[in-house]
Design a protein around this motif. Sequence first.
Motif, PDB file in Angstrom:
ATOM      1  N   LEU A 172      27.902  -2.069  17.566  1.00 50.18           N
ATOM      2  CA  LEU A 172      28.180  -1.139  16.460  1.00 50.18           C
ATOM      3  C   LEU A 172      27.527   0.234  16.626  1.00 50.18           C
ATOM      4  CD1 LEU A 172      27.839  -3.542  13.380  1.00 50.18           C
ATOM      5  CD2 LEU A 172      29.914  -2.787  14.537  1.00 50.18           C
ATOM      6  N   ARG A 173      26.714   0.379  17.666  1.00 49.16           N
ATOM      7  CA  ARG A 173      26.012   1.661  17.807  1.00 49.16           C
ATOM      8  C   ARG A 173      26.959   2.795  18.158  1.00 49.16           C
ATOM      9  NH1 ARG A 173      20.739   0.470  18.003  1.00 49.16           N
ATOM     10  NH2 ARG A 173      20.125  -1.456  19.027  1.00 49.16           N
ATOM     11  N   PRO A 174      26.882   3.915  17.447  1.00 49.89           N
ATOM     12  CA  PRO A 174      27.624   5.097  17.902  1.00 49.89           C
ATOM     13  C   PRO A 174      27.101   5.516  19.281  1.00 49.89           C
ATOM     14  CG  PRO A 174      26.690   5.429  15.704  1.00 49.89           C
ATOM     15  CD  PRO A 174      26.109   4.170  16.235  1.00 49.89           C
ATOM     16  N   ARG A 175      27.995   6.009  20.134  1.00 51.37           N
ATOM     17  CA  ARG A 175      27.590   6.334  21.521  1.00 51.37           C
ATOM     18  C   ARG A 175      27.265   7.805  21.717  1.00 51.37           C
ATOM     19  NH1 ARG A 175      26.777   1.309  23.129  1.00 51.37           N
ATOM     20  NH2 ARG A 175      28.425  -0.008  22.362  1.00 51.37           N
ATOM     21  N   ARG A 176      27.848   8.672  20.893  1.00 53.18           N
ATOM     22  CA  ARG A 176      27.624  10.102  21.068  1.00 53.18           C
ATOM     23  C   ARG A 176      27.175  10.710  19.752  1.00 53.18           C
ATOM     24  NH1 ARG A 176      28.862  10.799  26.678  1.00 53.18           N
ATOM     25  NH2 ARG A 176      28.202  12.930  26.294  1.00 53.18           N
ATOM     26  N   LEU A 177      26.541  11.877  19.858  1.00 58.10           N
ATOM     27  CA  LEU A 177      26.012  12.546  18.666  1.00 58.10           C
ATOM     28  C   LEU A 177      27.129  12.824  17.641  1.00 58.10           C
ATOM     29  CD1 LEU A 177      23.127  13.168  18.107  1.00 58.10           C
ATOM     30  CD2 LEU A 177      23.438  15.457  19.060  1.00 58.10           C
TER      31      LEU A 177
ATOM     32  N   LEU B 111      10.995  10.147  17.613  1.00 58.63           N
ATOM     33  CA  LEU B 111      11.834   9.825  16.454  1.00 58.63           C
ATOM     34  C   LEU B 111      11.028   8.931  15.528  1.00 58.63           C
ATOM     35  CD1 LEU B 111      15.078   9.023  18.465  1.00 58.63           C
ATOM     36  CD2 LEU B 111      14.616  11.108  17.147  1.00 58.63           C
ATOM     37  N   SER B 112      10.880   9.343  14.287  1.00 54.86           N
ATOM     38  CA  SER B 112      10.096   8.520  13.369  1.00 54.86           C
ATOM     39  C   SER B 112      10.926   8.185  12.136  1.00 54.86           C
ATOM     40  CB  SER B 112       8.815   9.255  12.964  1.00 54.86           C
ATOM     41  OG  SER B 112       9.118  10.303  12.078  1.00 54.86           O
ATOM     42  N   GLY B 113      10.560   7.090  11.494  1.00 52.30           N
ATOM     43  CA  GLY B 113      11.273   6.692  10.279  1.00 52.30           C
ATOM     44  C   GLY B 113      11.279   5.188  10.129  1.00 52.30           C
ATOM     45  N   PRO B 114      11.625   4.710   8.942  1.00 57.43           N
ATOM     46  CA  PRO B 114      11.617   3.272   8.671  1.00 57.43           C
ATOM     47  C   PRO B 114      12.583   2.493   9.572  1.00 57.43           C
ATOM     48  CG  PRO B 114      11.833   4.537   6.635  1.00 57.43           C
ATOM     49  CD  PRO B 114      11.984   5.500   7.764  1.00 57.43           C
TER      50      PRO B 114
ATOM     51  N   THR C  96      16.687   3.786  17.757  1.00 55.87           N
ATOM     52  CA  THR C  96      17.117   3.288  19.065  1.00 55.87           C
ATOM     53  C   THR C  96      18.496   3.850  19.403  1.00 55.87           C
ATOM     54  OG1 THR C  96      15.920   1.256  18.591  1.00 55.87           O
ATOM     55  CG2 THR C  96      17.500   1.173  20.400  1.00 55.87           C
ATOM     56  N   THR C  97      19.357   3.893  18.396  1.00 56.36           N
ATOM     57  CA  THR C  97      20.707   4.415  18.609  1.00 56.36           C
ATOM     58  C   THR C  97      20.643   5.866  19.091  1.00 56.36           C
ATOM     59  OG1 THR C  97      21.433   2.996  16.816  1.00 56.36           O
ATOM     60  CG2 THR C  97      22.939   4.744  17.465  1.00 56.36           C
TER      61      THR C  97
END
Length: 367
Positions: A37-42, A74-77, A83-84
């Motif tokens: 399900l991860r998007p691959r590009r910005l 990259l920081s955040g909950p 990772t994506t």
Amino acid sequence: MSADGPDRAGDGSVDATARVVDGAAATDEERQVEAALRPRRLAEFPGQQRVRDQLGLVLEAARRRQAPPDHVLLSGPPGLGKTTLAMIISAELEQPMRITSGPAIQHAGDLAAVLSSLVEGEVLFVDEIHRMARPAEELLYLAMEDFRVDVIVGKGPGATAIPLELPPFTVVGATTRAGLLPAPLRDRFGFTGHLDYYSTEDLQRILVRSAGLLEIEATRDGIYEIASRSRGTPRIANRLLRRVRDWAQVHGQHIVDHEAALAALELFDVDQQGLDRLDRAVLEALCKRFGGGPVGLGTLAVAVGEEPDTVETVAEPYLVREGYIVRTPRGRSASRTAWEHLGLTPPHPGVAQDQLPIGEQPGRLDH
Ligand SMILES: Nc1ncnc2c1ncn2[C@@H]1O[C@H](COP(=O)(O)OP(=O)(O)OP(=O)(O)O)[C@@H](O)[C@H]1O
């Protein structure tokens, strides 16, 4: 999670490990679905507009210079896409990516081995970077600055350090606790992106995309219902979508609609605000047993049959963020929102003095 919810023991205690609304990834199986399900590009990555724009600029500038970009933190909950984004950075730069994590690097030697095998331009993703051992941290920030590691040969007084040149590379660090990173390491990151919780609109976009990839037919109001209960977190949204899909299939219905979403989310104990049984148990204990508090963390934890650490790290962050609980110097207090959420009348109108957040109460310490 069992169909009968987190109260597996049947004794009223709440099993926090079984939460469908936990932001952290649960099983290997879930990780596999997530990978799909991860998007691959910005450009395919919905939400986080500001971080996306900033990162887009950093990557485009690096591409034009034909040199690796600055190191990225990259920081955040959990579950918001760190990772994506790391994978997207590697894809956008058209460079390979090496993945490791803080807990996996307990000795400087572990890290030296990884660093000395990097190829030019490679992206080194260090997940949970705040959990790296101190000597490894020092080695990493020197390598990030000078593209060099000192390889120690021999032991004791006879040991010598042989400097080893490294090709330029990019570290992408991910952390849920940026405050735990030592300043020298934090300063080596030229770009820091902080990921925030998603709006319901962005989560709807993410869910429509996920439903398409998983070949799930869904109605607009079904998607809305799931998005609005997902605690601003794509990982939770995708997980709830799969549970609603399960419900629909078992009930001979091949479409995720509003009715299926309502029934499935009720079955999994996720209420309209995305609170689950543990969250509500905490609020009920606070309001019904302790008159709204303040009550100490330990006492509250005993009342819901959980470890203090679980209440503090699993339930509390969301309840505090959404304004249900206020942390006060004398313990936790229920806000008006908490009372109203449980359908109860708060004992006093307005907020009492000791319900003000820490920092707004002069001269008092939190215990
Ligand atoms: N903006 C987004 N658009 C679409 N899906 C997303 C987005 N952000 C996260 N996801 C999905 O949510 C899941 C979790 O994302 P990811 O693993 O990147 O989170 P994370 O922040 O690295 O979590 P953790 O801190 O637990 O490692 C993945 O399936 C990913 O595809």
